[in-house]
Scaffold this motif. Structure first.
Motif, PDB file in Angstrom:
ATOM      1  N   GLU A  24       0.784  -1.213   0.308  1.00  0.00           N
ATOM      2  CA  GLU A  24       0.510  -0.536  -0.310  1.00  0.00           C
ATOM      3  C   GLU A  24       0.887   0.945  -0.115  1.00  0.00           C
ATOM      4  O   GLU A  24       0.686   2.433  -0.334  1.00  0.00           O
ATOM      5  CB  GLU A  24      -1.366   0.522   1.456  1.00  0.00           C
ATOM      6  N   THR A  25       2.371   1.521   0.468  1.00  0.00           N
ATOM      7  CA  THR A  25       2.677   1.706   0.416  1.00  0.00           C
ATOM      8  C   THR A  25       3.620   2.712  -0.646  1.00  0.00           C
ATOM      9  O   THR A  25       4.704   3.756  -0.764  1.00  0.00           O
ATOM     10  CB  THR A  25       4.000   1.521   1.640  1.00  0.00           C
ATOM     11  N   ASP A  50      10.446  -1.615  -1.251  1.00  0.00           N
ATOM     12  CA  ASP A  50      10.096  -1.760  -0.322  1.00  0.00           C
ATOM     13  C   ASP A  50       9.796  -3.881  -0.086  1.00  0.00           C
ATOM     14  O   ASP A  50       9.938  -4.181   1.437  1.00  0.00           O
ATOM     15  CB  ASP A  50       8.791  -1.384   0.219  1.00  0.00           C
ATOM     16  N   GLU A  74       6.719  -0.096   8.441  1.00  0.00           N
ATOM     17  CA  GLU A  74       7.538   1.076   8.013  1.00  0.00           C
ATOM     18  C   GLU A  74       8.188   1.599   8.129  1.00  0.00           C
ATOM     19  O   GLU A  74       9.292   1.317   8.064  1.00  0.00           O
ATOM     20  CB  GLU A  74       7.696   1.128   9.958  1.00  0.00           C
ATOM     21  N   LYS A  75       8.179   2.973   7.494  1.00  0.00           N
ATOM     22  CA  LYS A  75       9.260   3.454   6.319  1.00  0.00           C
ATOM     23  C   LYS A  75       9.422   5.352   6.300  1.00  0.00           C
ATOM     24  O   LYS A  75       8.419   5.825   6.841  1.00  0.00           O
ATOM     25  CB  LYS A  75       8.780   3.332   4.677  1.00  0.00           C
ATOM     26  N   THR A 134      12.372   4.920  -0.414  1.00  0.00           N
ATOM     27  CA  THR A 134      12.754   5.204   0.444  1.00  0.00           C
ATOM     28  C   THR A 134      13.930   4.479   1.319  1.00  0.00           C
ATOM     29  O   THR A 134      14.994   4.307   1.037  1.00  0.00           O
ATOM     30  CB  THR A 134      11.882   3.657   1.447  1.00  0.00           C
TER      31      THR A 134
END
Length: 286
Positions: free
Chosen positions: A99-100, A124, A184-185, A194
């Motif tokens: 989702e990120t 990611d 978490e990023k 990222t």
């Protein structure tokens, strides 16, 4: 910029794709969703002689369930991963991290297999597959072979795939009751790379942490496990103090780089902070 000239092939079967890759050798590149390769072609950071488009291979898409694993086709898009019921049930860490990734346009075109095979240190999903103890299935002229995620990533933008092999499946264990997950990023702005990411899966038992796995994004040339932090958390009490102490070891054994986004020292700091946040979220204490 305009890409350098290249030949283009669009196979209609995995067998044909493998054959074309074998003929092209090291000069060939696989095109999946194109969200990583096309920018590299435009900037001439990659100049293959042959581009092999595997976008018309429906057998490489979809998610199926086996006894203890989920099997995800390499051409399954981020959007499909994000909304798949099996993934959300048995591997929600993968859905949470997906989702990120990028934005909705990127997630509709980009693929899980393309992201993993691209092996970008700032990507990611490689660290998530590593944290889940996943396996990568490759097919080549010599047949199929399964590569543990811990052996798949061998350097920046380099994997254990041979030039004539195609990534066809990603396998992750089915994790059930008692497991918590979080990704978490930190990034400087939306749609930027990222800077550091942390993927965590935790199994609680009797008020403590029975098992934990922590994958780190962009803390070296490949995705890494935060082994020292994992060891400190194993069998520890699920308390804020215990998690904070263990998170201080998150950057041990890593080799973060320096670039315009962050120094190695800042990345190490982020790894510690984000590990603490991710573990606390995974155990339900965020």
């Amino acid at each position: 910029m305009i890409p350098a000239a290249f030949d283009y092939a669009c196979p209609t079967s995995v067998e044909q794709a493998v054959r074309v890759l074998a003929e092209g050798g090291a000069a060939a590149k696989v095109l999946a969703g194109g969200q990583s390769l096309l920018p590299m072609l435009r900037l001439r950071r990659a100049s293959p002689k042959l581009v092999v488009d595997v976008g018309r291979l429906p057998q490489l898409r979809g998610v199926r369930e086996e006894a203890s694993s989920l099997v995800i086709g390499a051409m399954t898009t981020h959007h499909e991963v994000l909304h798949d019921a099996l993934i959300r049930r048995y591997a929600p860490l993968l859905a949470t991290a997906t989702e990120t990734v990028g934005d909705p346009a990127v997630r509709h075109r980009g693929t899980l297999g393309g992201s993993v095979a691209h092996a970008d240190p700032a990507g990611d999903l490689p660290s998530v597959v590593l944290a889940l103890g996943g396996e990568l299935v490759a097919e080549g002229p010599r047949g199929r072979r399964t590569i543990p995620a811990a052996e798949f990533f061998v350097g920046c933008l380099r994997t254990a795939l041979e030039p004539d092999e195609l990534l066809v499946e990603i396998r992750v264990p089915k994790l059930g009751e008692g497991w918590g997950f979080h990704y978490e990023k930190f990034r400087l702005a939306a749609q930027t790379s990222t800077v550091v990411g942390v993927a965590v899966s935790v199994r609680r038992e009797n008020g403590g942490i029975a098992e934990v796995s922590i994958g780190l994004t962009n803390m070296g040339a490949t995705p890494l496990r935060a082994s020292a932090a994992e060891a400190a958390l194993a069998r520890a009490d699920a308390t804020v103090e215990a998690v904070a102490r263990a998170a201080e070891a998150a950057a041990e054994g890593t080799s973060p780089t320096s670039d315009l986004c962050a120094s190695p020292e800042y990345r190490a700091h982020l790894a510690r902070v984000l590990t603490r946040r991710a573990v606390l979220a995974a155990v339900g204490m965020a």
